[in-house]
Design an enzyme around this catalytic site. Structure first.
Site, PDB file in Angstrom:
ATOM      1  N   ASP A  19       0.831  -1.213   0.000  1.00 59.24           N
ATOM      2  CA  ASP A  19       0.000   0.000   0.000  1.00 59.24           C
ATOM      3  C   ASP A  19       0.861   1.257   0.000  1.00 59.24           C
ATOM      4  O   ASP A  19       0.634   2.165   0.804  1.00 59.24           O
ATOM      5  CB  ASP A  19      -0.937  -0.027   1.221  1.00 59.24           C
ATOM      6  CG  ASP A  19      -1.760  -1.303   1.276  1.00 59.24           C
ATOM      7  OD1 ASP A  19      -1.168  -2.371   1.506  1.00 59.24           O
ATOM      8  OD2 ASP A  19      -2.969  -1.229   1.074  1.00 59.24           O
ATOM      9  N   ASP A  74      -1.605  -2.650  -4.084  1.00 65.17           N
ATOM     10  CA  ASP A  74      -1.964  -1.244  -3.904  1.00 65.17           C
ATOM     11  C   ASP A  74      -0.724  -0.373  -4.077  1.00 65.17           C
ATOM     12  O   ASP A  74      -0.181   0.182  -3.111  1.00 65.17           O
ATOM     13  CB  ASP A  74      -2.629  -1.007  -2.539  1.00 65.17           C
ATOM     14  CG  ASP A  74      -4.055  -1.529  -2.506  1.00 65.17           C
ATOM     15  OD1 ASP A  74      -4.501  -2.107  -3.517  1.00 65.17           O
ATOM     16  OD2 ASP A  74      -4.721  -1.368  -1.480  1.00 65.17           O
ATOM     17  N   TYR A 119      -2.156   4.086  -6.197  1.00 62.83           N
ATOM     18  CA  TYR A 119      -3.389   4.816  -5.852  1.00 62.83           C
ATOM     19  C   TYR A 119      -3.766   5.818  -6.948  1.00 62.83           C
ATOM     20  O   TYR A 119      -4.315   6.882  -6.668  1.00 62.83           O
ATOM     21  CB  TYR A 119      -3.275   5.484  -4.476  1.00 62.83           C
ATOM     22  CG  TYR A 119      -3.352   4.461  -3.362  1.00 62.83           C
ATOM     23  CD1 TYR A 119      -2.279   3.618  -3.122  1.00 62.83           C
ATOM     24  CD2 TYR A 119      -4.492   4.316  -2.595  1.00 62.83           C
ATOM     25  CE1 TYR A 119      -2.349   2.638  -2.137  1.00 62.83           C
ATOM     26  CE2 TYR A 119      -4.567   3.338  -1.609  1.00 62.83           C
ATOM     27  CZ  TYR A 119      -3.487   2.505  -1.392  1.00 62.83           C
ATOM     28  OH  TYR A 119      -3.552   1.538  -0.417  1.00 62.83           O
ATOM     29  N   ASN A 154      -6.444  -4.292  -4.512  1.00 59.35           N
ATOM     30  CA  ASN A 154      -7.725  -3.783  -5.011  1.00 59.35           C
ATOM     31  C   ASN A 154      -7.566  -2.476  -5.777  1.00 59.35           C
ATOM     32  O   ASN A 154      -8.346  -2.173  -6.682  1.00 59.35           O
ATOM     33  CB  ASN A 154      -8.723  -3.611  -3.863  1.00 59.35           C
ATOM     34  CG  ASN A 154      -8.158  -2.825  -2.712  1.00 59.35           C
ATOM     35  OD1 ASN A 154      -7.081  -3.139  -2.202  1.00 59.35           O
ATOM     36  ND2 ASN A 154      -8.856  -1.794  -2.294  1.00 59.35           N
ATOM     37  N   HIS A 208     -11.103  -3.471   7.226  1.00 58.56           N
ATOM     38  CA  HIS A 208     -10.986  -4.740   6.468  1.00 58.56           C
ATOM     39  C   HIS A 208     -11.115  -5.993   7.352  1.00 58.56           C
ATOM     40  O   HIS A 208     -10.686  -7.076   6.968  1.00 58.56           O
ATOM     41  CB  HIS A 208      -9.670  -4.788   5.679  1.00 58.56           C
ATOM     42  CG  HIS A 208      -9.490  -3.620   4.760  1.00 58.56           C
ATOM     43  ND1 HIS A 208     -10.384  -3.318   3.757  1.00 58.56           N
ATOM     44  CD2 HIS A 208      -8.521  -2.668   4.712  1.00 58.56           C
ATOM     45  CE1 HIS A 208      -9.970  -2.231   3.120  1.00 58.56           C
ATOM     46  NE2 HIS A 208      -8.863  -1.816   3.686  1.00 58.56           N
ATOM     47  N   HIS A 217      -3.809  -0.450   6.680  1.00 56.73           N
ATOM     48  CA  HIS A 217      -2.755   0.567   6.704  1.00 56.73           C
ATOM     49  C   HIS A 217      -2.175   0.731   8.109  1.00 56.73           C
ATOM     50  O   HIS A 217      -2.331   1.769   8.769  1.00 56.73           O
ATOM     51  CB  HIS A 217      -3.298   1.894   6.157  1.00 56.73           C
ATOM     52  CG  HIS A 217      -3.803   1.747   4.758  1.00 56.73           C
ATOM     53  ND1 HIS A 217      -4.631   2.652   4.158  1.00 56.73           N
ATOM     54  CD2 HIS A 217      -3.588   0.794   3.825  1.00 56.73           C
ATOM     55  CE1 HIS A 217      -4.909   2.258   2.942  1.00 56.73           C
ATOM     56  NE2 HIS A 217      -4.285   1.132   2.714  1.00 56.73           N
TER      57      HIS A 217
END
Ligand SMILES: [Fe+2]
Length: 587
Positions: free
Chosen positions: A200, A227, A230, A284, A376, A405
């Site tokens: 992420d 991820d 972004y 995602n 999540h 995160h």
């Protein structure tokens, strides 16, 4: 004078006690053999920011800084122990109402390489392609990429440094020289020095702190657990544009992404990825739906992965070896059911792993199965129910995840039950993207999500109350679950250093510790126990101990701490002694 001597003695004793305490508390690294550990939570440090702005496209690390046709966004990926992918982009991407795809055949894909700087004894050739991200709806912009090149260098020698240039020599438009090192051949005696693990990441000020920090930690390879950029949030949360997509584009039947962020990210990563292979798996934020139901276009076009090399027919899941570690990259946003192609491939891949050659088995997928944060929570329970037993059966050692995160390290666990042969799960979705760090825990009053929350962007919903254990009958635990060993809400990255077939040192580095020598957010030796966990006697290789070199390196750090503390102690004593003498003189 008697008082002075007492003061001095007291000070010496205090300093010595402090030294001993600091050394003991600072340098003891626990092992998983000491577990299962009592759950520990370190809360978000409120003096830090929970998030930061996206870096602008005009930022020097994101701007295009080559002339047209010259390679940029250069990145390496492992193909096999004797082959390496080199990827790069030429030409200019376009964004607007009308875009015209570039012709991939208009520029060649060559890599010149050799074992000596400036002497390129071999030439590798490959393929090129472009992709478009199309939003044929009023008010939205279309994008078409530069030309994306992928060249596989084959027949490389393991454990060897190669120098290379990439581009098209007929123009001529070749890159500057770069270099990389192949990994040693698969063997229980060979391991990469340092494996960076990030999830992420995004493209913010926090992302740049993470990348600078991990570059400083000198990784040999990078596991990028989904991820990535972004780009799908830049027009809303990230950029200077709309506050929300639906209010700015009410008639748009699809959420627009801002694809130039991918190019900015490729440039941002190049100083690292042109020298160190980066192995990616989809998250995602890579779905990026566009017209005609097309998804994952950018992810699938930009990254070369060893899918074919590992018997996978899909770039969404694959495996590879580096030294004595077999890595399995699992796709959470493609079919993961027992009846699907991924499960079938995974079974075969696991059956083919020879633990006498690659003792360590490390798996990754973007969303975590074990997660005690509210964010999540239980989101990919369906995937866990399909795949966990298979990974447990084959004694996977470590499973890395992102998506949440924050940081969390689990005790060894299987089916929500502490198990000495279960994997160690570690969540490192704390790379620093545009969304804020997660701080809420599902076990805190009022923070347990409802069953309508945390719906996965792919697959079914399998939220359920626990049917056994301390949380029986409840959706959330009333306290930090026993399988959660340590959690902290902070940005950072991890480094895995496999020492031998038994020991691997895992270190989590927090962004706020970037400028502190030897500071770690979390550190533990993950210890394999084949004698306990393998029924097959052939796989019960004998337990190895921590080599003297690893122990002595810690000892030398301990000594340096002792010496520095003693110097401080002597100075303190000297100061106190002078002070007492001054008082005596005045008297
Ligand atoms: Fe995610």
């Amino acid at each position: 004078m008697k008082i002075c001597n007492f003061c001095m003695s007291l000070t010496i004793v205090l300093v010595m006690i402090t030294n001993i305490n600091m050394v003991v508390s600072k340098r003891h690294i626990p092992t998983t053999l000491d577990g299962p550990f009592k759950p520990v939570t370190r809360r978000f440090d409120s003096s830090l920011r929970r998030g930061s702005d996206d870096l602008p496209m005009t930022h020097p690390r994101l701007k295009m800084n080559v002339t047209l046709n010259f390679p940029e966004q250069i990145a390496l990926a492992i193909s096999s122990p004797t082959s390496m992918w080199i990827s790069w982009i030429t030409g200019k991407s376009q964004i607007g109402l009308n875009v015209t795809p570039l012709d991939p055949a208009s520029i060649g894909s060559e890599v010149w390489y050799g074992k000596k700087s400036g002497k390129y004894t071999n030439v590798g050739k490959g393929d090129s392609l472009v992709y478009s991200q199309l939003y044929p709806f009023e008010g939205l912009l279309n994008y078409t990429s530069g030309i994306i090149h992928h060249v596989k260098l084959e027949g490389l020698e393991p454990g060897t440094r190669y120098y290379y240039k990439c581009g098209d020599s007929s123009i001529p438009a070749m890159s500057q020289e770069n270099y990389f090192e192949t990994f040693a051949k698969p063997s229980p005696k060979n391991y990469p020095a340092r494996i960076a693990v990030i999830g992420d990441l995004g493209l913010t000020s926090n992302s740049s702190t993470t990348v600078d920090h991990l570059s400083y930690n000198d990784p040999s390879m990078i596991l990028m657990i989904g991820d990535l950029t972004y780009a799908n949030q830049y027009l809303t949360t990230g950029g200077k544009g709309a506050s929300c997509f639906s209010c700015a584009f009410p008639d748009a039947p699809i959420r627009e992404t801002y694809q130039p962020r991918w190019d900015g990210w490729g440039r941002f990563m190049q100083p690292l990825t042109s020298k160190v292979p980066m192995m990616v798996i989809e998250g995602n934020h890579e779905i990026e739906p566009q017209a005609d139901g097309i998804t994952f276009k950018s992810y699938l076009t930009r990254f070369a992965v060893p899918a074919e090399e590992s018997g996978s027919k899909s770039n969404f899941f694959y495996s590879f070896d580096t030294g004595g570690i077999h890595f399995i990259m699992l796709g959470a946003y493609v079919d993961y059911n027992k009846t699907g192609a991924q499960f079938d491939w995974l079974k075969k891949d696991l059956q083919n792993v020879d633990r006498s050659v690659t003792p360590w088995l490390v798996a990754t997928m973007h969303p975590p199965w074990y997660n005690s944060y509210a964010s999540h929570y239980q989101e990919f329970e369906c995937m866990r129910l399909e795949m966990e037993a298979l990974l447990y059966q084959y004694r996977v050692d470590i499973i890395f995840n992102g998506h949440v995160h924050a940081y969390e390290r689990m005790n060894r666990v299987y089916n929500y039950t502490l198990d000495p042969c279960g994997p160690i799960y570690i969540t490192v979705g704390d790379g620093g993207n545009i969304e804020k760090v997660d701080v809420d825990h599902a076990d805190e009053p009022g923070k347990c999500p409802s069953s309508g929350d945390n719906i996965p962007e792919f697959g079914g919903v399998c939220h359920s109350n626990f049917t056994f254990g301390p949380a029986k009958g409840n959706f959330c635990w009333k306290k930090q679950p026993e399988w959660s060993a340590f959690r902290e809400s902070s940005f950072g990255h991890g480094i895995l250093e496999v020492v031998n077939s038994t020991y691997a040192l895992w270190t989590w580095h927090r962004n706020q510790d970037s400028y502190k020598e030897n500071a770690v957010g979390d550190q533990i030796y993950i210890v394999r126990q084949p004698e306990l966990c393998f029924k097959d006697s052939k796989l019960q290789d004998s337990q190895q101990s921590l080599p003297h070199s690893a122990a002595s390196s810690h000892l030398s750090q301990d000594l340096s701490i002792i010496i520095s503390q003693l110097i401080i102690g002597v100075l303190l004593i000297y100061g106190l002694y002078s002070h007492v003498n001054q008082i005596r003189f005045k008297d």
